[in-house]
Scaffold this motif. Structure first.
Motif, PDB file in Angstrom:
ATOM      1  N   LEU B 100       0.792  -1.426  -0.289  1.00 40.87           N
ATOM      2  CA  LEU B 100      -0.244   0.228   0.466  1.00 40.87           C
ATOM      3  C   LEU B 100       0.898   1.767  -0.510  1.00 40.87           C
ATOM      4  O   LEU B 100       0.650   2.363  -0.380  1.00 40.87           O
ATOM      5  CB  LEU B 100      -0.695   0.011   1.912  1.00 40.87           C
ATOM      6  N   GLU B 101       1.935   0.928   0.734  1.00 44.28           N
ATOM      7  CA  GLU B 101       2.903   2.681   1.012  1.00 44.28           C
ATOM      8  C   GLU B 101       3.312   3.214  -0.784  1.00 44.28           C
ATOM      9  O   GLU B 101       3.786   3.792  -1.181  1.00 44.28           O
ATOM     10  CB  GLU B 101       3.859   2.523   1.965  1.00 44.28           C
ATOM     11  N   HIS B 102       3.725   1.519  -1.094  1.00 45.01           N
ATOM     12  CA  HIS B 102       4.334   1.411  -2.541  1.00 45.01           C
ATOM     13  C   HIS B 102       2.972   2.252  -3.493  1.00 45.01           C
ATOM     14  O   HIS B 102       3.824   2.830  -4.604  1.00 45.01           O
ATOM     15  CB  HIS B 102       4.934   0.703  -2.978  1.00 45.01           C
ATOM     16  N   LYS B 103       2.261   1.575  -3.773  1.00 45.42           N
ATOM     17  CA  LYS B 103       0.694   1.975  -4.312  1.00 45.42           C
ATOM     18  C   LYS B 103       0.656   3.829  -4.581  1.00 45.42           C
ATOM     19  O   LYS B 103       0.673   4.596  -4.940  1.00 45.42           O
ATOM     20  CB  LYS B 103      -0.034   1.388  -4.021  1.00 45.42           C
ATOM     21  N   ALA B 104       0.885   4.435  -2.659  1.00 41.35           N
ATOM     22  CA  ALA B 104       0.658   5.465  -2.644  1.00 41.35           C
ATOM     23  C   ALA B 104       1.812   6.147  -2.835  1.00 41.35           C
ATOM     24  O   ALA B 104       1.389   7.350  -3.441  1.00 41.35           O
ATOM     25  CB  ALA B 104       0.629   5.697  -0.573  1.00 41.35           C
ATOM     26  N   GLY B 105       2.948   6.042  -3.127  1.00 43.79           N
ATOM     27  CA  GLY B 105       4.184   6.460  -3.513  1.00 43.79           C
ATOM     28  C   GLY B 105       4.084   6.827  -4.648  1.00 43.79           C
ATOM     29  O   GLY B 105       4.247   7.976  -5.689  1.00 43.79           O
ATOM     30  N   TYR B 106       3.379   5.864  -5.765  1.00 48.54           N
ATOM     31  CA  TYR B 106       3.540   6.165  -7.283  1.00 48.54           C
ATOM     32  C   TYR B 106       2.597   6.707  -8.112  1.00 48.54           C
ATOM     33  O   TYR B 106       2.528   8.026  -9.036  1.00 48.54           O
ATOM     34  CB  TYR B 106       3.016   4.348  -7.857  1.00 48.54           C
ATOM     35  N   HIS B 107       1.503   7.259  -6.301  1.00 45.36           N
ATOM     36  CA  HIS B 107       0.975   8.305  -6.366  1.00 45.36           C
ATOM     37  C   HIS B 107       1.709  10.068  -6.096  1.00 45.36           C
ATOM     38  O   HIS B 107       0.933  10.860  -6.270  1.00 45.36           O
ATOM     39  CB  HIS B 107      -0.320   8.306  -6.102  1.00 45.36           C
ATOM     40  N   GLY B 108       2.712   9.884  -5.759  1.00 48.17           N
ATOM     41  CA  GLY B 108       3.051  11.268  -5.362  1.00 48.17           C
ATOM     42  C   GLY B 108       2.799  10.763  -3.909  1.00 48.17           C
ATOM     43  O   GLY B 108       2.802  12.218  -3.490  1.00 48.17           O
ATOM     44  N   ILE B 109       2.067  10.050  -3.218  1.00 51.18           N
ATOM     45  CA  ILE B 109       2.200  10.552  -1.709  1.00 51.18           C
ATOM     46  C   ILE B 109       3.488  10.713  -1.357  1.00 51.18           C
ATOM     47  O   ILE B 109       3.823   9.538  -1.023  1.00 51.18           O
ATOM     48  CB  ILE B 109       0.816   9.989  -1.022  1.00 51.18           C
ATOM     49  N   PRO B 110       4.739  11.677  -0.039  1.00 49.09           N
ATOM     50  CA  PRO B 110       5.420  11.309   0.206  1.00 49.09           C
ATOM     51  C   PRO B 110       5.467  10.411   1.669  1.00 49.09           C
ATOM     52  O   PRO B 110       3.877   9.647   1.921  1.00 49.09           O
ATOM     53  CB  PRO B 110       5.455  11.885   1.356  1.00 49.09           C
ATOM     54  N   ALA B 111       6.396   9.533   1.966  1.00 45.13           N
ATOM     55  CA  ALA B 111       6.607   8.301   2.735  1.00 45.13           C
ATOM     56  C   ALA B 111       5.891   7.799   3.894  1.00 45.13           C
ATOM     57  O   ALA B 111       5.642   7.315   4.895  1.00 45.13           O
ATOM     58  CB  ALA B 111       7.978   8.094   2.687  1.00 45.13           C
ATOM     59  N   ASP B 112       5.346   9.184   4.777  1.00 43.84           N
ATOM     60  CA  ASP B 112       5.278   9.076   5.738  1.00 43.84           C
ATOM     61  C   ASP B 112       3.372   9.426   6.154  1.00 43.84           C
ATOM     62  O   ASP B 112       2.873   8.761   6.891  1.00 43.84           O
ATOM     63  CB  ASP B 112       5.261  10.458   7.001  1.00 43.84           C
ATOM     64  N   GLU B 113       3.141   9.682   5.184  1.00 43.55           N
ATOM     65  CA  GLU B 113       1.354  10.188   4.887  1.00 43.55           C
ATOM     66  C   GLU B 113       1.018   8.626   4.234  1.00 43.55           C
ATOM     67  O   GLU B 113       0.283   8.242   4.759  1.00 43.55           O
ATOM     68  CB  GLU B 113       1.310  11.456   4.001  1.00 43.55           C
TER      69      GLU B 113
END
Lengths: 255, 350
Positions: B100-113
């Motif tokens: 899920l963290e990777h998926k969020a990151g692929y959308h440009g969401i920073p790591a903490d968020e």
């Protein structure tokens, strides 16, 4: 921090974690294989061969083994990662994301290049156990290792997108890459070849890589290192550009 | 809310060699709606969805997500979409929270968020305690929940659910229904494909019926049911010797049959036809013992619409299309739906 950078960093991190967390599959094999190479070619056979180009046989073959390990692993990293993602369809998470195609390519290639560099360092470390490892031209050494791992990381992207079965990966690695390396003057000097075969060898891109790294390590080369570096850098740019075009077209990723 | 529809599709086509998967699909999904896409296997539902998210390259036509073309403005278009696919296409190398963290990151969401959102999404679908488990070790129901969490982590404006309840037990199906209904209530546009007619009927504001790559109808479930035929069964005290002349000229009536004491009228809008029928029977001095109206189900309408082609090919004509065309010309359908949702890809107005 820009959104694009976060996207790039996430994919690079994912790619790096994938190989770092599986050392038995990624880092141990080159250590074991190269220990065997050094033991057999360096210690057992090397003593009978004597010096080549003014250095011990072990020092002569070390750059070639570094190239062999670095390009094999950088190629394998991107080709396997992309193909496995396609095979199990989890690469879709990357494909359907808003990440730009250039960011995707940059992430896959740079993570693969990093793995190649780490492998190169591991092989140098193993070599150090058997013989002193010189670095006559360290900047050339660094430049060549970075360029060739980038080149093969980029070629791995093409392979990963092209492959439709695991057999394809084996074919590329074992039947194309490895023969080119073994006939790329890893274990011998071009000087020992008849003129015809020496000329033929110059069409093998591995010769330039091996000679470039050899120049960086022991300061000996049979080909102008600047010309080699220029050709390899150009080849890397071309290959990475092809990667980008393939991603843009959705080749292997979209129906 | 914007004035742009969540989805605006015009003449969307996809061909695989000689096979046509999408044959000129046109439809509009309003923002904030719960839109269902129904169709038999091979109808083109998944191809349609994959065209929107970049897994299939269209052969023609246009597709816009909140005004963004899915190819020219692919980054904006994909940023607005969360997809829960039919297949379990999840990265097996990592525990599900990291996926899920990777998926969020692929959308440009920073790591903490991304980490915070991953935890929230896992809690939302009820599998937070499995956060350090790899996908392969989850049960079938948990896998479905995880796909939903992955689609939600980017807080998309358009949530696409491709057969989200396929193969899950009744309890989980109801849990998922509750969850997606809540999401829709909070403003998310939802595009749902399903084989379960009950699911579409229960959840969707509107449904499109897709068959052989073409949109057969776009309407509310109630409107679709109105297009089906109801049965009015009347039990008479004394059986008539011959079939009485009833409801002549009423174009809603498709058939009148007599079997002993039992008179059966097959008609569209049976609830409205029944009073007329009772009046005519009364005028003709028939005593009614019992009357029962069996309303058509959405499932029956679905089956009727998706089997018409083969039937009509055999009979040499598309009666449904002719009827629809006639309705369109006369405006007799009584349908006051916005024009954009009535346009079918085959040129008929449904």
């Amino acid at each position: 921090m820009s959104q694009g950078f976060v996207q790039f960093r996430t994919l690079v991190k994912r790619e790096i974690l994938r190989f770092v967390r599986r050392p038995y599959n990624t880092f141990l094999p080159p250590i074991v294989t190269n220990t065997l190479y050094f033991a057999v070619f360096g210690v057992i056979l090397g003593g009978r061969i004597g010096e080549i180009a003014g250095v011990s046989y072990l020092q002569f073959v070390l750059p070639g083994l570094v190239v062999l390990g670095a390009i094999s692993d950088s190629f394998e990293n991107s080709s396997f990662s992309i193909f496995h993602g396609r095979w199990n369809e989890y690469i879709d998470a990357v494909t359907v994301s808003p990440m730009s195609d250039s960011n995707k390519v940059a992430a896959y290639v740079s993570a693969s290049a990093l793995r190649g560099v780490i492998t190169a360092l591991l092989i140098i470390g193993v070599g150090w156990i058997f013989t002193p490892v010189p670095a006559s031209n360290p900047l050339y050494l660094v430049a060549f290792v970075i360029v060739i791992t980038t080149l093969f990381g980029g070629l791995g992207v093409i392979g990963g997108l092209w492959a439709s079965d695991f057999d394809y990966l084996t074919v590329m690695n074992q039947f194309i890459l490895r023969p080119l390396v073994f006939f790329g003057a890893v274990f011998y000097s071009l000087d020992v070849l008849p003129a015809f075969w020496r000329t033929v060898s110059l069409f093998n891109p591995m010769v330039y890589m091996v000679n470039g790294v050899r120049y960086g390590m022991i300061g000996v080369t049979e080909i102008d290192p600047n010309a080699s570096l220029a050709v390899l850098t150009t080849a890397s740019v071309v290959v990475v550009s092809i990667d980008f075009l393939l991603f843009r077209r959705g080749y292997g990723l979209a129906d | 809310m914007t004035d742009r529809p969540a989805l605006h599709i015009e003449d969307l086509r996809k061909e695989y060699g000689d096979v046509t998967a999408l044959d000129g699909v046109s439809l509009t999904v309003p923002e904030g709606s719960f839109f269902g896409l129904l169709g038999p296997n091979g109808a083109g539902k998944t191809t349609f969805i994959n065209t929107l998210v970049g897994l299939v390259r269209k052969s023609g036509g246009t597709a816009r997500i909140f005004g963004h073309d899915v190819e020219d403005d692919y980054q904006e278009a994909r940023n607005a979409v969360g997809l829960a696919p039919q297949e379990f296409n999840v990265d097996r190398f990592f525990p599900i929270r990291e996926v899920l963290e990777h998926k969020a990151g692929y959308h440009g969401i920073p790591a903490d968020e991304a980490t915070r959102r991953a935890d929230d999404a896992l809690k939302q679908v009820g599998i937070y305690d499995k956060r350090d488990t790899r996908f392969d070790w989850l049960s079938g129901g948990m896998k479905r929940r995880f796909l939903l969490a992955r689609a939600l982590i980017t807080d998309p404006d358009l949530l696409i659910l491709d057969e989200p309840t396929a193969g899950v037990d009744v309890q989980l199906r109801h849990d998922l229904w509750e969850l997606v209904t809540d999401l829709n209530d909070r403003g998310k546009t939802i595009l749902l494909t399903t084989h379960y007619i009950e699911e579409a009927e229960r959840l969707c504001d509107e449904v499109a019926i897709l068959d052989s790559g073409r949109v057969r109808a776009v309407a509310t479930p109630a409107e679709l049911k109105d297009r089906g035929t109801d049965r009015i069964v009347v039990e008479l005290r004394s059986p008539p010797a011959t079939l009485p002349d009833l409801l002549t000229g009423d174009d809603r009536v498709e058939a009148v049959d007599l079997d002993g004491h039992q008179l059966t009228v097959t008609a569209r809008e049976g609830g409205l036809v029944a009073p007329d029928l009772v009046r005519e029977l009364d005028r003709a001095d028939f005593e009614i013992v019992d009357l029962e109206i069996t309303r058509t189900s959405l499932e029956e309408v679905f089956v009727e619409m998706t089997r018409t082609d083969s039937d009509d090919d055999e009979s040499g004509g598309d009666t449904r299309t002719q009827r629809d065309a006639a309705d369109a010309a006369s405006g007799s359908d009584g349908d006051d739906s916005p024009p954009d949702r009535q346009v079918a890809s085959d040129g008929g107005v449904l």
